[in-house]
Design a protein around this motif. Structure first.
Motif, short mmCIF file in Angstrom:
data_model
loop_
_atom_site.label_atom_id
_atom_site.label_comp_id
_atom_site.label_asym_id
_atom_site.label_seq_id
_atom_site.Cartn_x
_atom_site.Cartn_y
_atom_site.Cartn_z
N LEU A 4 0.82 -1.21 0.00
CA LEU A 4 0.00 0.00 0.00
C LEU A 4 0.85 1.27 0.00
O LEU A 4 0.32 2.36 0.09
CB LEU A 4 -0.93 0.02 1.23
N GLY A 5 2.16 1.12 -0.11
CA GLY A 5 3.06 2.27 -0.15
C GLY A 5 3.58 2.65 1.22
O GLY A 5 3.16 2.11 2.24
N PHE A 7 -1.78 4.51 -0.70
CA PHE A 7 -2.92 4.65 -1.60
C PHE A 7 -4.01 3.67 -1.20
O PHE A 7 -3.79 2.77 -0.40
CB PHE A 7 -2.50 4.42 -3.05
N ILE A 8 -5.19 3.87 -1.75
CA ILE A 8 -6.31 2.97 -1.52
C ILE A 8 -6.37 2.00 -2.71
O ILE A 8 -6.54 2.43 -3.85
CB ILE A 8 -7.63 3.75 -1.38
N PRO A 9 -6.24 0.70 -2.46
CA PRO A 9 -6.24 -0.27 -3.56
C PRO A 9 -7.56 -0.28 -4.32
O PRO A 9 -8.62 0.04 -3.77
CB PRO A 9 -6.03 -1.62 -2.85
N LYS A 60 -10.55 15.12 8.13
CA LYS A 60 -9.41 16.03 8.14
C LYS A 60 -8.27 15.39 7.35
O LYS A 60 -7.80 14.31 7.71
CB LYS A 60 -8.98 16.30 9.58
N LEU A 61 -7.85 16.04 6.30
CA LEU A 61 -6.85 15.44 5.41
C LEU A 61 -5.48 16.11 5.49
O LEU A 61 -4.60 15.76 4.73
CB LEU A 61 -7.35 15.52 3.96
N ASP A 62 -5.28 17.05 6.37
CA ASP A 62 -4.04 17.81 6.33
C ASP A 62 -2.81 17.02 6.76
O ASP A 62 -1.70 17.44 6.52
CB ASP A 62 -4.15 19.12 7.11
N ASN A 63 -2.96 15.86 7.37
CA ASN A 63 -1.80 15.06 7.75
C ASN A 63 -1.51 13.93 6.76
O ASN A 63 -0.58 13.17 6.94
CB ASN A 63 -2.00 14.46 9.15
N ALA A 64 -2.32 13.81 5.74
CA ALA A 64 -2.18 12.71 4.79
C ALA A 64 -1.18 13.07 3.69
O ALA A 64 -0.98 14.23 3.37
CB ALA A 64 -3.53 12.40 4.16
N SER A 65 -0.59 12.05 3.12
CA SER A 65 0.27 12.28 1.97
C SER A 65 -0.59 12.73 0.79
O SER A 65 -1.77 12.39 0.70
CB SER A 65 1.02 11.00 1.60
N ASN A 88 -0.52 11.78 -2.23
CA ASN A 88 -0.98 10.62 -2.99
C ASN A 88 -2.24 10.02 -2.38
O ASN A 88 -3.22 9.73 -3.09
CB ASN A 88 0.14 9.57 -3.06
N LEU A 89 -2.25 9.85 -1.07
CA LEU A 89 -3.42 9.28 -0.41
C LEU A 89 -4.61 10.23 -0.48
O LEU A 89 -5.74 9.81 -0.70
CB LEU A 89 -3.09 8.94 1.05
N VAL A 90 -4.37 11.53 -0.34
CA VAL A 90 -5.45 12.52 -0.47
C VAL A 90 -6.10 12.40 -1.84
O VAL A 90 -7.32 12.41 -1.96
CB VAL A 90 -4.93 13.95 -0.23
N ASN A 91 -5.29 12.26 -2.89
CA ASN A 91 -5.83 12.12 -4.23
C ASN A 91 -6.67 10.85 -4.37
O ASN A 91 -7.70 10.85 -5.04
CB ASN A 91 -4.72 12.16 -5.27
N HIS A 92 -6.23 9.77 -3.74
CA HIS A 92 -7.01 8.52 -3.78
C HIS A 92 -8.32 8.69 -3.03
O HIS A 92 -9.36 8.18 -3.48
CB HIS A 92 -6.20 7.36 -3.20
N ILE A 93 -8.29 9.37 -1.89
CA ILE A 93 -9.52 9.60 -1.12
C ILE A 93 -10.50 10.43 -1.94
O ILE A 93 -11.69 10.10 -2.03
CB ILE A 93 -9.19 10.29 0.22
N LYS A 94 -10.01 11.49 -2.55
CA LYS A 94 -10.88 12.34 -3.38
C LYS A 94 -11.46 11.54 -4.54
O LYS A 94 -12.64 11.68 -4.88
CB LYS A 94 -10.10 13.54 -3.90
N ASP A 95 -10.65 10.69 -5.14
CA ASP A 95 -11.10 9.85 -6.25
C ASP A 95 -12.27 8.97 -5.80
O ASP A 95 -13.29 8.86 -6.50
CB ASP A 95 -9.92 9.00 -6.74
#
Length: 144
Positions: free
Chosen positions: A70-71, A77-79, A109-114, A116-123
């Motif tokens: 998962l990195g 990232f979210i598989p 709250k997403l300010d502590n996330a990488s 890459n992971l934020v982009n996966h969450i938004k996706d």
């Protein structure tokens, strides 16, 4: 879903051994993590630092292999098999298991996330029309 949500927001793994670690300072979330680990029948130890932060250390080769795929903290990232889950399961991933969930403000709250992971969450949010149904804090909602 229970473990994945906590791991993505609070965990890491070690390449040198089979350790998977989850970090938490808030007592109520620490209790939730401990309950989850017992429910999943995962063997673990708890170390408490001087500042009260708990490290839940799980030594499990199979779990270590899974989370290593998962990195790292910068590339998590979210598989795809998780992204394709039902909305109800995804809500559990984000809110019920407190993946970046701020209980005091009832928000994500997403300010502590990488990034890459934020982009996966938004996706996941956009593809499942969840963006307006989940509280959102930390990053501005992107304009489509």
């Amino acid at each position: 879903m229970k473990f994945l949500g906590i791991y993505l927001s609070e965990g890491d793994y070690r390449k040198t051994n089979y350790d998977v670690n989850i970090y938490q300072k808030k007592e109520n979330i620490s209790n939730m993590i401990e309950d989850m680990l017992m429910e999943l029948d995962l063997k673990y130890t708890i170390n408490v630092s001087k500042n009260g932060k708990k490290t839940f250390r799980i030594c499990d080769p199979r779990l270590n292999k899974y989370v290593s795929e998962l990195g790292n903290c910068y590339t998590k990232f979210i598989p795809i098999d998780i992204k394709n889950q039902s909305k109800d399961n995804l809500r559990i991933l984000f809110k019920k298991n407190r993946l970046f969930y701020d209980q005091n403000n009832n928000s994500i709250k997403l300010d502590n996330a990488s990034l890459n992971l934020v982009n996966h969450i938004k996706d996941v949010w956009y593809n499942n029309n969840m963006i307006n149904s989940l509280p959102y804090k930390g990053f501005k909602k992107p304009v489509l």
